[in-house]
Design an enzyme around this catalytic site. Structure first.
Site, PDB file in Angstrom:
ATOM      1  N   LEU A 180      21.751  18.999  -7.757  1.00 38.88           N
ATOM      2  CA  LEU A 180      21.636  18.885  -9.215  1.00 38.88           C
ATOM      3  C   LEU A 180      22.148  20.148  -9.938  1.00 38.88           C
ATOM      4  O   LEU A 180      21.666  21.241  -9.676  1.00 38.88           O
ATOM      5  CB  LEU A 180      20.168  18.651  -9.589  1.00 38.88           C
ATOM      6  CG  LEU A 180      19.874  18.520 -11.088  1.00 38.88           C
ATOM      7  CD1 LEU A 180      20.573  17.317 -11.685  1.00 38.88           C
ATOM      8  CD2 LEU A 180      18.376  18.472 -11.333  1.00 38.88           C
ATOM      9  N   ASP A 181      23.093  19.961 -10.842  1.00 34.99           N
ATOM     10  CA  ASP A 181      23.601  21.040 -11.696  1.00 34.99           C
ATOM     11  C   ASP A 181      24.223  22.185 -10.893  1.00 34.99           C
ATOM     12  O   ASP A 181      24.314  23.320 -11.371  1.00 34.99           O
ATOM     13  CB  ASP A 181      22.496  21.594 -12.612  1.00 34.99           C
ATOM     14  CG  ASP A 181      21.964  20.524 -13.562  1.00 34.99           C
ATOM     15  OD1 ASP A 181      22.703  19.564 -13.842  1.00 34.99           O
ATOM     16  OD2 ASP A 181      20.832  20.663 -14.043  1.00 34.99           O
TER      17      ASP A 181
END
Lengths: 277, 277, 277, 277
Positions: free
Chosen positions: A221-222
């Site tokens: 994530l990210d």
């Protein structure tokens, strides 16, 4: 941008520029614009060459393959506009900006359709005569929802998926179906404020600058490679909500800039980083 | 800035501006410049008022205290320049910039001395006729080293301690002796890249913007209230070391800006955030 | 930067990159970093190549000359630090910044001396053990004053003259003695506010951004090719004098950046513009 | 922004803040947010006050008028959205951005119609169900054309006219009919590059930064009070046309920002400058 673009990514060795430009020159082509870069961390050589006029890309690719090191990647970028699907949730600013740019052919891409987990952006999308697909999440597992999204995607076969404030986290399985083909806009200056509510986090930390980050989506994530970032100053008078509003203009501009770079074939992946020409 | 500055920080209630300006007006003073702000998270009211000419600050403080809510803080900032001590390690750019500003009275402060855990910045400091104290760390525990630093600090009694790239982490005990009186420059855009080697971290993450953050030092590492931040763009051609070099100018400017704000009494603490007028 | 730098500026024709890199390759040299650019206004090709290790620059130059078009310019930039003289008037911020950078070998240049039409910056200069020459203007015509300056310059034979807030306008005769060798910092975002008192002009025009411009000096005032520019936001609370103070940090950073670019041989003149690699 | 906004612009004198806040307090109102500023060039005092809840603006205005100096201007800004007309020519980016913001009520204004001297932006405008009026210039004098534009304007009675890349110069007569009510976006960092083709001018001058300026229109071309400016970096690889494309995002953001400031009643005229709270 009407000239063919030659993209080479290869283990570095002495004489590469001379070799590559030799193949181009002996095939009687002129170079309009050339960029090269050696990444010293990975010892890979990157080169992007705009060639004047038309060229026999198969012959050139064959000749180059014969002369470049094992492990080279050679690609001619087509001059067609990319086919893309935009996914969004509730916020209109990034989608609206892309729809206007799309309607004036400014993206080097064509938006085939918009997919959303809400029905809020239908009117905006349809104002621009683009199909809008609402895929509600109610009563579905994340995987079931993604299956429905994938059905639509398969119908359109996009070359890139643009997450224009799509606020659901995609599963690793979904992401791995589109390697380096999903581009997201995150509403913070990554790696600050990963995850949910970055503006609330920014407000509470009392930062004096906020930003946005466009990046390729990977399974973490990210954490995907960053393509573009931009920031604006804020001060103590900004509430978390004021930051949300102020951040919108940054988000839409950074996303548009990243898409332009990718769709003009100016972006090479280099491990967790990107090389941009 | 020769006018007295009145600084008020109080629980909010209706009529505060009228009450405060009334005390000033009825004592026959003119306001040159006034700023106020209500923080809705904490329901506190902040006001900074520059008053023309001299004034009897004791009488004004007394009158204000009688009319403002319980829990108010009232302070007149003195017009003297602040007395400060600068601590640094090996890098010269922040210290050098402060020494030049100091020698031209641009800081609203006087540097009393420089303290370092290395002997490298002695010549630079002494060029400006400022005492330099080298406190080696060899064979000392962190606490023993800080005791020696504190001995020097006690001799000078500074109002603020400026960490101009002082690369040792201070103990909570040391920090709590100087509450809201230690200002640090961190070489990243906090909260990204907390801790050691932020430029190396930034390089590896492939960010497109790097920055620096000046903040008050609290017991949590790199978590103190942020006073100023600034950024510059970088790209794939920057090595981690190039980022170090490029970051220097940002660091020195952000630190100088933060000090100007603090020493002009423009900064109020408001929980983990600051209000800047 | 220890590798020799090859600088070529030539009428454009097909195959130039191949030809040039061939000469380097056949002489058994490796390219560390290469940049090229074709200016379509002038049809000139520019190339900057960092070569690994030592090389016989005379042989390479000869070979290149034989293969490149008539009108080409070929140059190997020496690895020595440039010799420069700094001229200043009353303001210390640019000079001070250069003196600190110079004392830590950050400029890729050595400041041989400082020349001023005032005696104010002597102490600052002498703190860094650099000779300071005060050339008063009283009772002298502009030309007579310049003769005295030139006498000093001739003694030092600098490769570049840096005007670090030197506030006298130089005569065309003086300038033409140092073609493309005088670099000035102008305290506005050129071409806005040419001439005297740019901050006063900026204040009166009510601009929301101020800036600074580093440029080569040509015979037309403030019209020489721009090397670097930078800006900062201002608002209605800034007096003209506040702009002067705020502008200082921009001025010194822009000047330092321009000098780094020039002294690393990254700047090519291209008519009234520059190409920067 | 639902609270009434009190706007005062008056000759400065001692005690003004106390007097004004007294009227508000004694009428039992609470101040949410207050800003004040004294312009030392004109000795005028400016104050903007957001008041909580509803209030009897007539009574307050009357009381204030009795207590403030001769020459004061007192106004309560209505909470309705402003009525505006947008004028544009051929370029869609500013208009498109305003249409999207308008359709999501982000402007604190309602676009009543779009007027253009070309028929190119009709489809874009009508996608958003906004009337589009094409007023061709062929065979008309400038005055005759403006008469036709004025007829349409009179039908809509807008409070502001926004020139969103309207490329015809308005006559002084037209402008004087809408004092401080016409807002223009100019595609340069004024006062650099006044007049036609600013990007071409910027390219030829070799600037390293380009910008855009939103300003009130006055009878002197591009000389009206500046509301907002913004810039982006460019380099030698940008043609004049690349600057046009890159400038679009700056133009649309600066125009939107200026309109938000004006329509939130944050902008006071102060001679040729503006005060922005």
């Amino acid at each position: 941008m009407n000239s063919p673009v030659l993209l080479i990514d290869t283990p570095d060795e002495k004489g590469l520029i001379h070799t590559i430009t030799g193949v181009i020159y002996h095939n009687n082509h002129n170079i309009i614009c050339n960029n090269e870069y050696v990444d010293h961390e990975t010892s890979r050589f990157f080169m992007r060459t705009e060639i004047e006029g038309e060229c026999d890309t198969e012959t050139l690719t064959e000749e180059l393959k014969n002369r470049l090191p094992e492990g080279c990647r050679i690609r001619f970028a087509s001059q067609r506009r990319r086919k893309i699907v935009v996914m969004a949730s509730k916020e209109h600013h990034c989608l609206g900006d892309l729809l206007i740019r799309n309607s004036y052919n400014e993206l080097n891409a064509d938006i085939l359709c918009v997919i959303s987990n809400h029905d809020l952006l239908r009117q905006l999308t349809e104002r621009f005569d683009i199909p809008f697909h609402y895929v509600p999440v109610e009563k579905l597992t994340k995987e079931e929802h993604e299956v429905k999204v994938l059905e639509i995607l398969n119908k359109y076969s996009p070359e890139y998926i643009v997450l224009a404030k799509y606020m659901r986290i995609l599963t690793p399985g979904f992401i791995s179906s589109f390697p380096a083909k999903i581009i997201n806009i995150h509403h913070s200056f990554l790696p600050a404020f990963i995850g949910a509510n970055p503006y609330r986090q920014a407000f509470e930390r009392g930062v004096k600058i906020i930003g946005a980050t466009a990046h390729f989506v990977t399974e973490e994530l990210d954490e995907g490679p960053i393509i573009a970032q931009s920031v604006i100053p804020v001060n103590h008078t900004y509430s978390a909500n004021d930051m949300v509003l102020a951040g919108r203009d940054v988000e839409k501009n950074v996303l548009a800039k990243a898409l332009q770079l990718v769709f003009q074939e100016r972006v090479f992946l280099c491990g967790k980083r990107v090389v941009i020409f």
